[in-house]
Design a protein around this motif. Sequence first.
Motif, PDB file in Angstrom:
ATOM      1  N   PHE A 114      32.015  37.730  42.298  1.00 13.03           N
ATOM      2  CA  PHE A 114      32.863  36.943  43.162  1.00 13.03           C
ATOM      3  C   PHE A 114      34.042  36.630  42.317  1.00 13.03           C
ATOM      4  O   PHE A 114      35.022  36.737  42.476  1.00 13.03           O
ATOM      5  CB  PHE A 114      32.212  35.745  43.857  1.00 13.03           C
ATOM      6  N   GLN A 115      33.881  36.077  40.803  1.00 14.02           N
ATOM      7  CA  GLN A 115      34.906  35.880  40.041  1.00 14.02           C
ATOM      8  C   GLN A 115      35.546  36.981  39.555  1.00 14.02           C
ATOM      9  O   GLN A 115      36.792  37.002  39.745  1.00 14.02           O
ATOM     10  CB  GLN A 115      34.100  35.076  38.952  1.00 14.02           C
ATOM     11  N   LYS A 116      35.108  38.323  39.561  1.00 11.88           N
ATOM     12  CA  LYS A 116      35.905  39.392  39.291  1.00 11.88           C
ATOM     13  C   LYS A 116      36.803  39.874  40.555  1.00 11.88           C
ATOM     14  O   LYS A 116      37.621  40.038  40.472  1.00 11.88           O
ATOM     15  CB  LYS A 116      34.812  40.331  38.868  1.00 11.88           C
ATOM     16  N   ALA A 117      36.052  39.706  41.582  1.00 15.02           N
ATOM     17  CA  ALA A 117      36.934  39.896  42.809  1.00 15.02           C
ATOM     18  C   ALA A 117      38.131  39.006  42.930  1.00 15.02           C
ATOM     19  O   ALA A 117      39.275  39.647  43.511  1.00 15.02           O
ATOM     20  CB  ALA A 117      35.753  39.912  44.194  1.00 15.02           C
ATOM     21  N   ILE A 118      37.973  37.633  42.525  1.00 13.65           N
ATOM     22  CA  ILE A 118      39.085  36.912  42.993  1.00 13.65           C
ATOM     23  C   ILE A 118      40.083  36.821  41.480  1.00 13.65           C
ATOM     24  O   ILE A 118      40.950  35.850  41.710  1.00 13.65           O
ATOM     25  CB  ILE A 118      38.875  35.482  43.377  1.00 13.65           C
ATOM     26  N   SER A 119      39.539  37.538  40.581  1.00 13.06           N
ATOM     27  CA  SER A 119      40.412  37.296  39.218  1.00 13.06           C
ATOM     28  C   SER A 119      41.829  38.064  39.374  1.00 13.06           C
ATOM     29  O   SER A 119      42.135  38.690  40.543  1.00 13.06           O
ATOM     30  CB  SER A 119      39.675  38.062  37.957  1.00 13.06           C
ATOM     31  N   ALA A 120      42.674  38.013  38.571  1.00  5.97           N
ATOM     32  CA  ALA A 120      44.077  38.500  38.543  1.00  5.97           C
ATOM     33  C   ALA A 120      44.023  40.044  38.968  1.00  5.97           C
ATOM     34  O   ALA A 120      44.984  40.242  39.863  1.00  5.97           O
ATOM     35  CB  ALA A 120      44.870  38.122  37.409  1.00  5.97           C
ATOM     36  N   GLY A 121      43.333  40.950  38.595  1.00  8.59           N
ATOM     37  CA  GLY A 121      43.199  42.131  38.722  1.00  8.59           C
ATOM     38  C   GLY A 121      41.948  42.695  39.647  1.00  8.59           C
ATOM     39  O   GLY A 121      41.948  43.578  40.043  1.00  8.59           O
ATOM     40  N   GLY A 122      41.577  41.481  40.371  1.00  7.80           N
ATOM     41  CA  GLY A 122      40.568  41.555  41.128  1.00  7.80           C
ATOM     42  C   GLY A 122      40.814  42.140  42.665  1.00  7.80           C
ATOM     43  O   GLY A 122      41.844  42.457  43.281  1.00  7.80           O
ATOM     44  N   ALA A 123      39.860  42.573  43.466  1.00  5.05           N
ATOM     45  CA  ALA A 123      39.772  43.104  44.699  1.00  5.05           C
ATOM     46  C   ALA A 123      40.603  42.483  45.833  1.00  5.05           C
ATOM     47  O   ALA A 123      41.308  42.912  46.521  1.00  5.05           O
ATOM     48  CB  ALA A 123      38.518  43.388  45.308  1.00  5.05           C
ATOM     49  N   LEU A 124      40.616  41.153  45.730  1.00  2.00           N
ATOM     50  CA  LEU A 124      41.116  40.319  46.559  1.00  2.00           C
ATOM     51  C   LEU A 124      42.821  40.227  46.656  1.00  2.00           C
ATOM     52  O   LEU A 124      43.561  40.312  47.492  1.00  2.00           O
ATOM     53  CB  LEU A 124      40.918  38.675  46.503  1.00  2.00           C
ATOM     54  N   LYS A 125      43.240  40.903  45.494  1.00  2.00           N
ATOM     55  CA  LYS A 125      44.844  40.976  45.122  1.00  2.00           C
ATOM     56  C   LYS A 125      44.986  42.192  46.246  1.00  2.00           C
ATOM     57  O   LYS A 125      45.936  42.092  46.865  1.00  2.00           O
ATOM     58  CB  LYS A 125      44.869  41.522  43.766  1.00  2.00           C
ATOM     59  N   ALA A 126      44.406  43.317  46.106  1.00  2.00           N
ATOM     60  CA  ALA A 126      44.504  44.390  46.790  1.00  2.00           C
ATOM     61  C   ALA A 126      44.599  44.214  48.415  1.00  2.00           C
ATOM     62  O   ALA A 126      45.229  44.707  49.348  1.00  2.00           O
ATOM     63  CB  ALA A 126      43.654  45.559  46.336  1.00  2.00           C
TER      64      ALA A 126
END
Length: 349
Positions: A114-126
């Motif tokens: 989850f932390q990875k997904a919400i990080s600066a280059g994470g999936a949530l950005k896209a």
Amino acid sequence: MKQVRLGRTGLRVGQLGFGGIPIQRISRARAIRLIRTALDAGVTLLDTARGYSDSEEKIGLAIRGRRGLAVIATKSPELDAAGMAKAIELSLKTLRTDHIDLYQIHCLSSWEAFQKAISAGGALKALTRAQREGKVRFIGVTSHSIDVLKKIITKAPRVFDTIQIPFNFVGDESGISLWPTARKAGIGFLGMKPMCGGVLDRPDLALRYVLQFEGIVPIPGMETLRELRENIRLAREARPPDKAEERELLRIRRRMGKWFCRKCNYCQPCPQGIAIHLALGAGTLLKRFNRSCVSGWCRDIMRKATTCTKCGLCETRCPYKLPIRSLLVENIALFRKGLRGMGIAWDQA
Ligand code: SF4
Ligand code: SF4
């Protein structure tokens, strides 16, 4: 059919949703007919995934001329922005649509993921970029882990508009405990595996049980018109199980509870790298996936399971005290038998 509001998305969908795994097994023509019959009967939420081989494509063909009726939910396990951006574009193309109603991060398995997904280059950005561009309307998440979802909706309740987790009468401790928190946070709730992944001899009771929960949209996988019509009948009837049915559910729960894997993954890591939660579902793998999957990644999983050294570590971690070692042996035998029936070799490279 009763309409359900998917939490804060405000999307209104038929209470019965459509799970897009089993249509991988049927022809395009049959899938199109099935999906169109579903849509016309008010089964409007169609859930699929990048990972379900041609499921997105079949749904894309079926919704031509009916896009306005369908609420399309798809998903990708990509955790970085570049991977997710690519997945969204592929989904749009394959589904032949200019927007996807709900895009979910598929099978989020840990807080670290989850932390990875919400990080600066994470999936949530896209995902949020796609949202701004009108390509994605709402963002959701799917997981088999109650703990991960509980933590996310408690600590970060605004990140996802919907959650999707197994929700059925055998493993109901997960969904039931999560539902009030999700509801309070305004998060829509999709019930995965309402019929326990297709392994029950009374799927009707299983669905009736789940349909009694207000606001939850179960998404059973369906591959025949008969199954679809039966599920629609149950959804339209919309009554809870009666006393006799409750007794039967209890009986099945007691019997299945002894060996039913909730896919929580608490038994991991296995020193041999065995995907225990998948290997314990040989019947589901055979029933729900097409020939190319069965002879490909499904067979790889089951062959890997034969490397079990019987160390027993997993059993000490399983909160349901499942006899994993003997269940693996049973599931391998079941899978091999299924392969023989399909004319697929076990050892073939
Ligand atoms: S008993 Fe088998 S499956 Fe369980 S942890 Fe040991 S090697 Fe892995
Ligand atoms: S074997 Fe037990 S711990 Fe492992 S995924 Fe299944 S229910 Fe969870």
